[in-house]
Design a protein around this motif. Structure first.
Motif, PDB file in Angstrom:
ATOM      1  N   LEU A 146      -1.756  21.133 -17.893  1.00 25.18           N
ATOM      2  CA  LEU A 146      -0.716  20.939 -16.883  1.00 25.18           C
ATOM      3  C   LEU A 146       0.641  20.723 -17.546  1.00 25.18           C
ATOM      4  CD1 LEU A 146       0.303  20.512 -14.016  1.00 25.18           C
ATOM      5  CD2 LEU A 146      -0.487  18.133 -14.149  1.00 25.18           C
ATOM      6  N   PHE A 147       0.666  19.924 -18.598  1.00 26.88           N
ATOM      7  CA  PHE A 147       1.924  19.695 -19.319  1.00 26.88           C
ATOM      8  C   PHE A 147       2.458  20.995 -19.921  1.00 26.88           C
ATOM      9  CE2 PHE A 147       3.919  18.682 -23.486  1.00 26.88           C
ATOM     10  CZ  PHE A 147       5.110  18.182 -22.996  1.00 26.88           C
ATOM     11  N   ALA A 148       1.557  21.782 -20.526  1.00 30.78           N
ATOM     12  CA  ALA A 148       1.973  23.053 -21.122  1.00 30.78           C
ATOM     13  C   ALA A 148       2.482  24.015 -20.057  1.00 30.78           C
ATOM     14  CB  ALA A 148       0.798  23.682 -21.881  1.00 30.78           C
ATOM     15  N   ALA A 149       1.839  24.020 -18.880  1.00 32.07           N
ATOM     16  CA  ALA A 149       2.292  24.896 -17.794  1.00 32.07           C
ATOM     17  C   ALA A 149       3.681  24.499 -17.319  1.00 32.07           C
ATOM     18  CB  ALA A 149       1.291  24.849 -16.640  1.00 32.07           C
ATOM     19  N   SER A 150       3.952  23.185 -17.280  1.00 34.72           N
ATOM     20  CA  SER A 150       5.290  22.739 -16.876  1.00 34.72           C
ATOM     21  C   SER A 150       6.336  23.166 -17.891  1.00 34.72           C
ATOM     22  CB  SER A 150       5.300  21.221 -16.694  1.00 34.72           C
ATOM     23  OG  SER A 150       5.212  20.541 -17.940  1.00 34.72           O
ATOM     24  N   LEU A 151       5.989  23.123 -19.175  1.00 31.98           N
ATOM     25  CA  LEU A 151       6.935  23.581 -20.206  1.00 31.98           C
ATOM     26  C   LEU A 151       7.132  25.089 -20.124  1.00 31.98           C
ATOM     27  CD1 LEU A 151       8.689  23.047 -22.682  1.00 31.98           C
ATOM     28  CD2 LEU A 151       6.639  23.178 -24.096  1.00 31.98           C
ATOM     29  N   HIS A 152       6.037  25.817 -19.862  1.00 26.75           N
ATOM     30  CA  HIS A 152       6.157  27.275 -19.733  1.00 26.75           C
ATOM     31  C   HIS A 152       7.033  27.659 -18.552  1.00 26.75           C
ATOM     32  CE1 HIS A 152       4.894  31.243 -18.154  1.00 26.75           C
ATOM     33  NE2 HIS A 152       4.981  31.562 -19.427  1.00 26.75           N
ATOM     34  N   PHE A 153       7.022  26.854 -17.499  1.00 28.16           N
ATOM     35  CA  PHE A 153       7.888  27.137 -16.351  1.00 28.16           C
ATOM     36  C   PHE A 153       9.347  27.188 -16.792  1.00 28.16           C
ATOM     37  CE2 PHE A 153      10.318  26.083 -12.559  1.00 28.16           C
ATOM     38  CZ  PHE A 153       9.717  26.887 -11.596  1.00 28.16           C
ATOM     39  N   LEU A 154       9.726  26.304 -17.712  1.00 27.00           N
ATOM     40  CA  LEU A 154      11.097  26.319 -18.234  1.00 27.00           C
ATOM     41  C   LEU A 154      11.306  27.452 -19.234  1.00 27.00           C
ATOM     42  CD1 LEU A 154      12.243  22.647 -18.978  1.00 27.00           C
ATOM     43  CD2 LEU A 154      13.061  24.199 -17.217  1.00 27.00           C
ATOM     44  N   LEU A 155      10.375  27.568 -20.185  1.00 30.37           N
ATOM     45  CA  LEU A 155      10.558  28.536 -21.278  1.00 30.37           C
ATOM     46  C   LEU A 155      10.381  29.966 -20.795  1.00 30.37           C
ATOM     47  CD1 LEU A 155       8.650  26.813 -24.221  1.00 30.37           C
ATOM     48  CD2 LEU A 155      11.052  26.662 -23.635  1.00 30.37           C
ATOM     49  N   GLY A 156       9.259  30.226 -20.142  1.00 30.36           N
ATOM     50  CA  GLY A 156       8.936  31.598 -19.769  1.00 30.36           C
ATOM     51  C   GLY A 156       9.744  32.109 -18.602  1.00 30.36           C
ATOM     52  N   LEU A 157       9.820  31.318 -17.532  1.00 27.12           N
ATOM     53  CA  LEU A 157      10.507  31.786 -16.332  1.00 27.12           C
ATOM     54  C   LEU A 157      12.009  31.572 -16.404  1.00 27.12           C
ATOM     55  CD1 LEU A 157       8.064  30.532 -13.554  1.00 27.12           C
ATOM     56  CD2 LEU A 157       8.215  32.796 -14.562  1.00 27.12           C
ATOM     57  N   GLY A 158      12.419  30.426 -16.971  1.00 23.96           N
ATOM     58  CA  GLY A 158      13.838  30.116 -16.991  1.00 23.96           C
ATOM     59  C   GLY A 158      14.549  30.485 -18.274  1.00 23.96           C
ATOM     60  N   GLY A 159      13.799  30.786 -19.351  1.00 26.43           N
ATOM     61  CA  GLY A 159      14.432  31.064 -20.621  1.00 26.43           C
ATOM     62  C   GLY A 159      15.155  29.865 -21.193  1.00 26.43           C
ATOM     63  N   LEU A 160      14.761  28.656 -20.798  1.00 27.28           N
ATOM     64  CA  LEU A 160      15.406  27.419 -21.242  1.00 27.28           C
ATOM     65  C   LEU A 160      14.547  26.775 -22.322  1.00 27.28           C
ATOM     66  CD1 LEU A 160      16.385  26.035 -17.718  1.00 27.28           C
ATOM     67  CD2 LEU A 160      17.878  27.215 -19.345  1.00 27.28           C
ATOM     68  N   VAL A 161      15.003  26.859 -23.559  1.00 31.52           N
ATOM     69  CA  VAL A 161      14.241  26.346 -24.699  1.00 31.52           C
ATOM     70  C   VAL A 161      14.518  24.853 -24.821  1.00 31.52           C
ATOM     71  CG1 VAL A 161      13.755  26.581 -27.154  1.00 31.52           C
ATOM     72  CG2 VAL A 161      14.451  28.578 -25.820  1.00 31.52           C
ATOM     73  N   SER A 162      13.626  24.035 -24.260  1.00 33.00           N
ATOM     74  CA  SER A 162      13.796  22.588 -24.272  1.00 33.00           C
ATOM     75  C   SER A 162      12.927  21.972 -25.366  1.00 33.00           C
ATOM     76  CB  SER A 162      13.425  21.992 -22.906  1.00 33.00           C
ATOM     77  OG  SER A 162      13.437  20.585 -22.951  1.00 33.00           O
ATOM     78  N   PHE A 163      13.569  21.266 -26.306  1.00 32.06           N
ATOM     79  CA  PHE A 163      12.835  20.555 -27.355  1.00 32.06           C
ATOM     80  C   PHE A 163      12.505  19.125 -26.940  1.00 32.06           C
ATOM     81  CE2 PHE A 163      14.590  23.148 -31.195  1.00 32.06           C
ATOM     82  CZ  PHE A 163      13.793  24.203 -30.808  1.00 32.06           C
ATOM     83  N   GLY A 164      12.968  18.702 -25.769  1.00 32.14           N
ATOM     84  CA  GLY A 164      12.769  17.318 -25.362  1.00 32.14           C
ATOM     85  C   GLY A 164      11.867  17.160 -24.155  1.00 32.14           C
ATOM     86  N   HIS A 165      11.058  18.181 -23.846  1.00 34.31           N
ATOM     87  CA  HIS A 165      10.254  18.148 -22.623  1.00 34.31           C
ATOM     88  C   HIS A 165       9.193  17.048 -22.663  1.00 34.31           C
ATOM     89  CE1 HIS A 165       9.171  19.989 -18.840  1.00 34.31           C
ATOM     90  NE2 HIS A 165       7.903  20.031 -19.187  1.00 34.31           N
TER      91      HIS A 165
END
Length: 462
Positions: A285-304
């Motif tokens: 679930l945590f990885a899916a939430s990060l993928h929502f930002l990275l994959g769909l939004g193109g937002l590379v967050s190092f602080g997720h």
């Protein structure tokens, strides 16, 4: 072969290792987004760390003192090692040599041109492959030289790479991507501020450089001497992703079978298997939430990960200090994490690329420092212990089903949002911000709510 010869050979050896890594690991993914390159190099760090442990063991390797520079010199009554003074004297020459190479030579001009438009440089007949390999050799050799030079000051240990990498990132971002003088000024600034913190504000040393980075990027979004990033620079190459389509019947049946198998796990597995599967579901679930930002939004967050921890701490603090029922604390936890993500996103989304990624890391580090140092409220380094679920969830099997429903449900909810108009607007902002704005999409608002939504789902996992 002696101290000074060993330093030079170490630099060359690490440079050659850098060539191997560049050719075997990085060259195949140069056209991928910068995130893949960062993840790949971080993987290399972990591999080399384990190889070092296997070959030389876990003991620190203490280095000899530099021949001819073993004594101290008193300046204003304070003893200063001669070796430190030698390093201070050598550093400006390295700076000038690098600046001259990049700014005044043909090789430097080609490197700067290739970072802006690799295809055009290749069309002009320049072997860009060898060009980038040479740059990677030089950077690796200088890094190896730096590690060897510091040997008399601290020795060699297994964590010296991870201990310095965050500071190096901060220095590069504060100075500005592509600016060697900026990196030099930023490194001096951070070092002086760290000394100031150790002397006068010891509790600030954990986050002082991140506070400085936040302040600098809020005033100058691209660093002290940097300039705005352009598409195609610093590894930002690659075509937009193919559209994500709703799952077909075959995929739906496969997912249904997988969920059914997970539901049947308590019937065939032990308690340990259920605990392990619960951890896996939570991290999915945590990885899916990060993928929502990275994959769909193109937002590379190092602080997720801050929102993952935020969800855990919000629920634990409510139960510990306010005697909140577990069910209410559980519902409030993702809301608290989502609010934190909304505030942080409001600040960070002014930036793009590496600057955005590093600013998210800075805020995560600030939150970590707050939790770490506020021991009487958060438990500090020990954390908050003795937090248990309600009686109706006390059994291993019951809690496993609880985690299964929320984790699978959360992942499906994330996918449902991805296929909603909001998800398509987020992908439009990722693929072409200008065209998305022209069609009436408020890309900043869409990204901000996506940031908060992903943080909320990470808080749910926490």
């Amino acid at each position: 072969i002696g101290f000074w010869a060993s330093i030079l050979v170490a630099g060359l050896a690490v440079g050659l290792i850098g060539i191997i890594i560049e050719v075997c690991v990085l060259k195949p993914i140069y056209r991928a987004p910068e995130l893949f390159q960062l993840v790949a190099t971080f993987g290399v760090i972990l591999v080399i760390q384990d190889l070092t442990l296997m070959i030389w063991g876990a003991e620190d390797q203490l280095g000899p003192r530099a021949p001819g520079l073993k004594s101290v010199v008193r300046i204003l009554g304070e003893p200063v090692p001669q070796y430190d003074l030698a390093l201070i004297a050598v550093t400006p020459f390295i700076l000038l040599a690098l600046w001259w190479l990049i700014a005044k030579t043909r090789v430097g001009i080609l490197v700067r041109a290739a970072t802006q438009d690799r295809e055009m440089v290749g069309a002009l007949g320049v072997n860009q492959s060898w060009l980038f390999t040479g740059v990677f050799f030089l950077g690796s050799a200088l890094a190896g030289l730096g590690g060897a030079i510091q040997l008399p000051k601290g020795g060699a240990d297994l964590l010296m790479d991870l201990n310095i990498i965050s500071a190096v990132f901060v220095v590069v971002v504060i100075g500005g991507m592509g600016s060697i003088p900026g990196a030099f000024v930023a490194s001096v600034l951070i070092s002086v501020l760290n000394v100031f913190g150790v002397t006068y504000l010891p509790q600030s040393t954990l986050v002082l450089m991140f506070v400085v980075m936040v302040l600098v990027l809020m005033i100058r979004p691209y660093g002290l001497f940097g300039r705005e990033e352009v598409a195609g620079e610093h590894g930002q190459v690659g075509e937009p992703e193919r559209p994500i389509k709703p799952a077909g019947l075959q995929v739906r049946l496969l997912v249904g079978a997988g969920v059914a198998a997970l539901a049947a796990l308590p019937l065939i597995g032990s308690n340990f298997t259920q605990v392990l599967a619960t951890d896996i579901l939570i991290f999915c679930l945590f990885a899916a939430s990060l993928h929502f930002l990275l994959g769909l939004g193109g937002l590379v967050s190092f602080g997720h990960a801050a929102y993952f921890g935020g969800g855990a701490y919000v629920s634990a603090l409510l139960m510990m200090h306010m005697n909140t029922p577990m069910e209410l604390a559980f519902m409030l936890a993702p809301i608290g994490a989502g609010m934190a993500a909304l505030i942080i996103g409001w600040v960070c989304l002014r930036l793009t690329g590496v600057y955005f990624a590093m600013l998210t890391l800075a805020f995560a580090q600030l939150l970590w420092s707050l939790v770490f140092q506020w021991g009487e409220f958060t438990g500090g380094d020990d954390g908050i212990l003795g937090i248990w679920p309600a009686d109706w969830l006390s059994g291993t099997t019951t809690y496993y089903y609880f985690a299964l429903v929320l984790s699978v449900g959360g992942i499906l909810f994330l996918r449902h949002v991805a296929h909603s108009p909001f998800g398509y607007a987020l992908r439009a902002a990722r693929d072409s911000e200008r065209q998305a704005e022209a069609t009436g999409i408020n890309t900043r608002r869409v990204r901000m709510f996506a940031f908060a939504f992903a943080g909320m789902m990470a808080g749910l996992a926490g």
